[in-house]
Enzyme design. Structure first.
Site, PDB file in Angstrom:
ATOM      1  N   THR A   1     -10.999   1.502  11.209  1.00  0.00           N
ATOM      2  CA  THR A   1      -9.933   0.941  11.958  1.00  0.00           C
ATOM      3  C   THR A   1      -8.519   1.280  11.353  1.00  0.00           C
ATOM      4  O   THR A   1      -7.679   1.184  12.243  1.00  0.00           O
ATOM      5  CB  THR A   1      -9.884  -0.378  12.150  1.00  0.00           C
ATOM      6  OG1 THR A   1     -10.060  -1.158  10.639  1.00  0.00           O
ATOM      7  CG2 THR A   1     -11.359  -1.031  12.811  1.00  0.00           C
TER       8      THR A   1
ATOM      9  N   CYS B   1      -6.563  -6.392   5.513  1.00  0.00           N
ATOM     10  CA  CYS B   1      -6.489  -7.756   5.756  1.00  0.00           C
ATOM     11  C   CYS B   1      -6.421  -8.605   4.394  1.00  0.00           C
ATOM     12  O   CYS B   1      -6.710  -8.199   3.443  1.00  0.00           O
ATOM     13  CB  CYS B   1      -7.815  -8.181   6.728  1.00  0.00           C
ATOM     14  SG  CYS B   1      -8.206  -7.314   8.185  1.00  0.00           S
TER      15      CYS B   1
ATOM     16  N   CYS C   1      -9.840 -13.327   6.226  1.00  0.00           N
ATOM     17  CA  CYS C   1      -9.775 -12.799   7.823  1.00  0.00           C
ATOM     18  C   CYS C   1     -10.976 -13.025   8.374  1.00  0.00           C
ATOM     19  O   CYS C   1     -12.018 -12.570   7.810  1.00  0.00           O
ATOM     20  CB  CYS C   1      -9.066 -11.498   7.832  1.00  0.00           C
ATOM     21  SG  CYS C   1      -8.774 -10.797   9.450  1.00  0.00           S
TER      22      CYS C   1
ATOM     23  N   ARG D   1      -2.576  -0.043   7.824  1.00  0.00           N
ATOM     24  CA  ARG D   1      -1.558  -0.827   8.073  1.00  0.00           C
ATOM     25  C   ARG D   1      -2.287  -2.216   8.120  1.00  0.00           C
ATOM     26  O   ARG D   1      -3.254  -2.638   8.103  1.00  0.00           O
ATOM     27  CB  ARG D   1      -1.133  -0.632   9.660  1.00  0.00           C
ATOM     28  CG  ARG D   1      -2.201  -0.476  10.678  1.00  0.00           C
ATOM     29  CD  ARG D   1      -1.484   0.011  12.057  1.00  0.00           C
ATOM     30  NE  ARG D   1      -2.314  -0.374  13.100  1.00  0.00           N
ATOM     31  CZ  ARG D   1      -3.614   0.443  13.348  1.00  0.00           C
ATOM     32  NH1 ARG D   1      -3.765   1.480  12.877  1.00  0.00           N
ATOM     33  NH2 ARG D   1      -4.353   0.191  14.413  1.00  0.00           N
TER      34      ARG D   1
ATOM     35  N   CYS E   1      -2.886  -5.945   9.255  1.00  0.00           N
ATOM     36  CA  CYS E   1      -3.695  -6.647  10.205  1.00  0.00           C
ATOM     37  C   CYS E   1      -2.749  -7.554  11.061  1.00  0.00           C
ATOM     38  O   CYS E   1      -2.019  -8.296  10.483  1.00  0.00           O
ATOM     39  CB  CYS E   1      -4.917  -7.276   9.910  1.00  0.00           C
ATOM     40  SG  CYS E   1      -5.779  -8.577  11.008  1.00  0.00           S
TER      41      CYS E   1
ATOM     42  N   ASP F   1      10.677 -25.224 -29.163  1.00  0.00           N
ATOM     43  CA  ASP F   1      10.625 -26.230 -28.072  1.00  0.00           C
ATOM     44  C   ASP F   1      10.456 -27.614 -28.385  1.00  0.00           C
ATOM     45  O   ASP F   1       9.156 -27.608 -29.059  1.00  0.00           O
ATOM     46  CB  ASP F   1      10.095 -25.550 -26.771  1.00  0.00           C
ATOM     47  CG  ASP F   1      10.168 -26.534 -25.861  1.00  0.00           C
ATOM     48  OD1 ASP F   1      11.099 -26.356 -24.863  1.00  0.00           O
ATOM     49  OD2 ASP F   1       9.411 -27.555 -25.668  1.00  0.00           O
TER      50      ASP F   1
END
Length: 463
Positions: free
Chosen positions: A10, A14, A18, A42, A44, A414
Site C-alpha cells: 500500500t 502506521c 493501528c 506515506r 496512514c 547535586d
C-alpha cells in the site's frame, strides 16, 4: 521504543496499535517516521503517526545524538546545510550521512524535513493558525517550500490536510495557543513535575497543582509557557508568545526541558538488573531525564549549587531574576520576571547582589561562554567538553551537562543525589556510562523524597 510498520503493498506506514491487518511478509519496520518516509512510504490517515512521540534512543551514538539536537535547534532551517552541520560536529558530510542512515534510516536533511512536516501537521490539526503562519511557525523558509514538503510527506496540500481534521482535534481556547506534546506511553509526568517544582526559580517558574509554568524570552520579548496533563500519549502545551515565527523550536525546547527528546528504554533496561539501583528503576519505569529551557540558567544554577542546599540556591536564583531579569506583569502563579539573558549579567551586577567573590568570578566566566558565537553552553554539550571550558571544571561540567542532554553525565555534587547515594550506600563511580544520567535522575528523585533535613529539598509531599 516507538516503531513504525510500513506495508509494501500500500505504500503506507502506521503507528503501533493501528487497526490495519496486513500480511506479515508485506511489513517493513522502521524505528522513526523519517526513515519510513525516506524509504518512500506515506503516513496512514487513520492512525496518524505524526501524533505519537518518536524520540531518539539513548543507545544511539553520541555524535548522532549531538547532531540531532543541533537539527532540533534549527541547524538545517532556511540556509543550513548538511556540510555545515557536519563541520560543527567534526565530521565530513559524507560520514555524517552514513551515520544517520545507519542508525536512523534517514539523512540529516530528511530527518529535518520530516520533523518540520510532522509539526506543521499537528498545528493544522490543533490550532486555527493560518496556513502561512503554520509554515513559518514550523521552520519553513517559504510557503512554496512548505507546500512541496507537505505534498511529499503527506501526499496532500496543507489546505486539504486542514480540511481533513476531526472535530475533536481542534484545541483552540481563549488565551494562548494550545498544542499536543506527544509522549511515550508510561511517561512519568508526575515525577518530572515534582523535579521541576523542587528546583523552580522564584518568579520565573511555578507549579500549581498539575500545571507547570515558566516565563521565557524570545528575541527580547517575554512570553509564558504552561504545561498540563493530557492523556496517555500526550501532554498539553499552552503558549502565550509575542509571535508564532519559529514556534517549532519553542516546542522543541519544551521537549528538551521535559526529557521528551530521548527514549530511555535502553538505559532503563541496563539499570533494572543493578543490585542497588534496579529497585528505583522498577518503581519509576517511565522516568525521563529532565533538561532545561535555558543552558545559561542551568549553568548559573550549577555554580550556585556547590556547597549549598536547594532552598538557598533557589533563593539566589530568584534574587538574580528579580534584580537582573525583565519584569513581566499580570502573570498567574506568582510569576513576575524572566531569567536574565547573558547580555544582562556582569560581575558588577552580581557583586551588587551580595554573591561571594568566587561565585561572581565563575558566573562571569559562564556569562562570557554563553555570549560566545560557538558557545559550549548548548543543548547536547558533553561533560568533558564543558570541563575544559574557561572557568569551569569537571564537577561543574557534569552538573551542567546532565541538564543539557549528555547521557553519560553524573552530577555527583547535586545535594539530593548525594543524600540518595548515602542513604542507599552506593559508593562506586557511576560516571561515564551510557545510563549515567538516567541513574542520576532516579537517585535525585529518591533524594528529593527523603526528609528535608537530609537534602534541603522541601518536597517530600510530592513523592
Amino acid at each position: 521504543m516507538t516503531t513504525y510498520s510500513a506495508v509494501v503493498t500500500t505504500g503506507i506506514y502506521c503507528r503501533p496499535g493501528c487497526g490495519s491487518k496486513p500480511l506479515a511478509r508485506n511489513i517493513r519496520v522502521f524505528e522513526n517516521a523519517a526513515a519510513a518516509e525516506a524509504a518512500g512510504f506515506r503516513a496512514c490517515l487513520h492512525c496518524r503517526p505524526y501524533r505519537v512521540a518518536g524520540p531518539i534512543g539513548s543507545d544511539a551514538p553520541e555524535l548522532v545524538c549531538r547532531a540531532v539536537r543541533m537539527i532540533i535547534d534549527g541547524a538545517l532551517d532556511h540556509d543550513g546545510t548538511e556540510a555545515a552541520l557536519a563541520e560543527r560536529v567534526g565530521l565530513s558530510a559524507r560520514h555524517l550521512r552514513r551515520l544517520f542512515l545507519g542508525h536512523l534510516g534517514a539523512s540529516p536533511d530528511q530527518l529535518a524535513r520530516s520533523r518540520r512536516a510532522h509539526f506543521a501537521r499537528r498545528l493544522l490539526d490543533d490550532s486555527d493558525l493560518t496556513v502561512l503562519d503554520v509554515a513559518f511557525a514550523s521552520g519553513f523558509g517559504s510557503l512554496r517550500q512548505f507546500n512541496r514538503a507537505m505534498r511529499e510527506v503527506f501526499h496532500a496540500s496543507p489546505t486539504d490536510l486542514r480540511n481533513r481534521r476531526r472535530k475533536a482535534d481542534r484545541l483552540v481556547a481563549d488565551g494562548g495557543l494550545t498544542l499536543r506534546l506527544p509522549i511515550l506511553r508510561g511517561y512519568d509526568w508526575d515525577a518530572i513535575r515534582a523535579f521541576l517544582a523542587a528546583r523552580a526559580v522564584p518568579g520565573v517558574e511555578s507549579v500549581d497543582g498539575e500545571t507547570y509554568r515558566r516565563t521565557v524570552t524570545l528575541e527580547g520579548a517575554p512570553g509564558l509557557l504552561e504545561i498540563l496533563p493530557g492523556t496517555t500519549d500526550h501532554l498539553l502545551l499552552r503558549a502565550h508568545l509575542p509571535y508564532w515565527y519559529g514556534l517549532i523550536h519553542v516546542v522543541d525546547r519544551v521537549g528538551q526541558l521535559l526529557g521528551l527528546d530521548t527514549d530511555q528504554t535502553a538505559a532503563a533496561t541496563a539499570l533494572r538488573g543493578d543490585p542497588q539501583l534496579g529497585l528505583l528503576v522498577r518503581l519509576r519505569p517511565g522516568l525521563a531525564v529532565p533538561g532545561t529551557w535555558s543552558p545559561f540558567e542551568v549553568a548559573v544554577r550549577a555554580v550556585l549549587s556547590r556547597g549549598r542546599e536547594n532552598d538557598e540556591v533557589r533563593s539566589w536564583l530568584g534574587r538574580i531574576a528579580r534584580e537582573l531579569g525583565t519584569p513581566v506583569a499580570g502573570l498567574p502563579g506568582g510569576l513576575t520576571h524572566t531569567f536574565p539573558d547573558p547580555a544582562a549579567v556582569d560581575a558588577a551586577g552580581l557583586t551588587g547582589l551580595g554573591l561571594p567573590a568566587q561565585d561572581v568570578t565563575t558566573i562571569a566566566a559562564v556569562t562570557v561562554l554563553a555570549r560566545s558565537e560557538d558557545s559550549p553552553l548548548r543543548h547536547g554539550a558533553s561533560a568533558a567538553e564543558l570541563a575544559h571550558a574557561p572557568g569551569l571544571d569537571a564537577e561543574l561540567g557534569h552538573l551542567i551537562a546532565y541538564r543539557l542532554g549528555d547521557h553519560t553525565a553524573f552530577p555527583a555534587a547535586d545535594p539530593a543525589l548525594k543524600a540518595a547515594l548515602a542513604e542507599l550506600g552506593v559508593t562506586r563511580d557511576l560516571r561515564g556510562q551510557p545510563w549515567s544520567a538516567l541513574a542520576a535522575t532516579h537517585l535525585i528523585r529518591h533524594g528529593d523524597a527523603l526528609a528535608p533535613s537530609a537534602t534541603g529539598v522541601h518536597c517530600g509531599h510530592l513523592a
